[in-house]
Design an enzyme around this catalytic site. Sequence first.
Site, mmCIF file in Angstrom:
data_model
loop_
_atom_site.group_PDB
_atom_site.id
_atom_site.type_symbol
_atom_site.label_atom_id
_atom_site.label_comp_id
_atom_site.label_asym_id
_atom_site.label_seq_id
_atom_site.Cartn_x
_atom_site.Cartn_y
_atom_site.Cartn_z
ATOM 1 N N LYS A 158 0.634 -1.230 -0.151
ATOM 2 C CA LYS A 158 0.013 0.022 0.120
ATOM 3 C C LYS A 158 0.867 1.275 -0.075
ATOM 4 O O LYS A 158 0.681 2.261 -0.729
ATOM 5 C CB LYS A 158 -0.752 0.074 1.123
ATOM 6 C CG LYS A 158 -2.083 -0.834 1.048
ATOM 7 C CD LYS A 158 -3.274 -0.752 2.340
ATOM 8 C CE LYS A 158 -2.507 -0.899 3.713
ATOM 9 N NZ LYS A 158 -2.965 -0.514 4.682
ATOM 10 N N ARG A 198 -11.378 2.408 9.886
ATOM 11 C CA ARG A 198 -10.981 0.805 10.202
ATOM 12 C C ARG A 198 -12.310 0.038 10.635
ATOM 13 O O ARG A 198 -12.557 -1.279 10.605
ATOM 14 C CB ARG A 198 -10.118 0.801 11.336
ATOM 15 C CG ARG A 198 -8.700 0.989 10.928
ATOM 16 C CD ARG A 198 -7.546 0.308 11.919
ATOM 17 N NE ARG A 198 -6.352 0.854 11.790
ATOM 18 C CZ ARG A 198 -5.516 0.390 10.940
ATOM 19 N NH1 ARG A 198 -5.538 -0.362 10.002
ATOM 20 N NH2 ARG A 198 -4.487 1.226 11.019
ATOM 21 N N ARG A 248 12.885 -10.563 11.519
ATOM 22 C CA ARG A 248 12.319 -9.874 12.726
ATOM 23 C C ARG A 248 11.139 -10.675 13.082
ATOM 24 O O ARG A 248 10.475 -11.317 12.338
ATOM 25 C CB ARG A 248 11.998 -8.550 11.978
ATOM 26 C CG ARG A 248 12.984 -7.694 11.415
ATOM 27 C CD ARG A 248 12.395 -6.247 11.335
ATOM 28 N NE ARG A 248 11.364 -6.224 10.520
ATOM 29 C CZ ARG A 248 11.069 -4.949 9.999
ATOM 30 N NH1 ARG A 248 11.474 -4.065 9.872
ATOM 31 N NH2 ARG A 248 9.678 -5.283 9.110
ATOM 32 N N ARG A 259 -1.685 -11.143 12.497
ATOM 33 C CA ARG A 259 -2.045 -9.600 12.231
ATOM 34 C C ARG A 259 -3.137 -9.769 10.869
ATOM 35 O O ARG A 259 -4.078 -9.030 11.073
ATOM 36 C CB ARG A 259 -1.137 -9.147 11.500
ATOM 37 C CG ARG A 259 0.103 -8.556 12.647
ATOM 38 C CD ARG A 259 1.458 -8.176 12.037
ATOM 39 N NE ARG A 259 1.257 -6.970 11.138
ATOM 40 C CZ ARG A 259 2.281 -6.456 10.319
ATOM 41 N NH1 ARG A 259 3.301 -7.114 10.155
ATOM 42 N NH2 ARG A 259 1.909 -5.266 9.590
#
Length: 229
Positions: free
Chosen positions: A20, A95, A168, A179
Amino acid sequence: MAPAVPELNLVLLGPPGAGKGTQADRLRDDFKLAHISTGDMLRGHVAQGTELGLSAKGFMDRGELVPDSVIIDMITERIAEADARDGFLLDGFPRTRAQADALARALGDSGRRLTAVVLVDVPDDVVVRRLSGRRVCVKNASHIYHVELDPPKHEEVCDQDGARLTQRDDDREDTIRRRLEVYHDQTAPLIDYYEELGTLRRFDGSRPVEEVHDHIRATLATLRLEESM
Ligand SMILES: [Zn+2]
């Protein structure tokens, strides 16, 4: 007198790993839009100690969520700036349906409305493959590789300085899956909402970046043309 260019007021939606940020940068340049990342905007207000920033900080310090009305006020202020005259690209807000309603009301009060909602759709497995393959240099975090798409010459070793490469925590598969779950829970109702309103435009974000960009740009150019007629 030539008529003004119709505004392109956009919301950008998509899962983590959909690219994005890259698309937002390009669309901002293509159409001279203000790119408004609500996360950055909020941090900016807090750092500068503006009235809205202080109000937001009060909630954050108490461990509470910053109310939608504060974010909406920040957005309203931001889109009144000169660089948002031809339109804006909202990233990170809304959201929820309630936020979408509040945004629609605030835009209406400013005599504006959303032109389109751009959804960069990417299947979960593609997101996981993209993100979990990332490896970062322990010495310099800007040295980034991908085990499939951009592998280092020697496995687990940085090409530029020979330091070790590491994954990470954010890029671990179980973290990404969590997520994505949150993303789907939050965004699915929002997607339905904008689909019902007829403003949703869906793009296949599993395609190469360039292709996705061409497709979005062409769609928005057509939309703008239709708006001007
Ligand atoms: Zn390195």
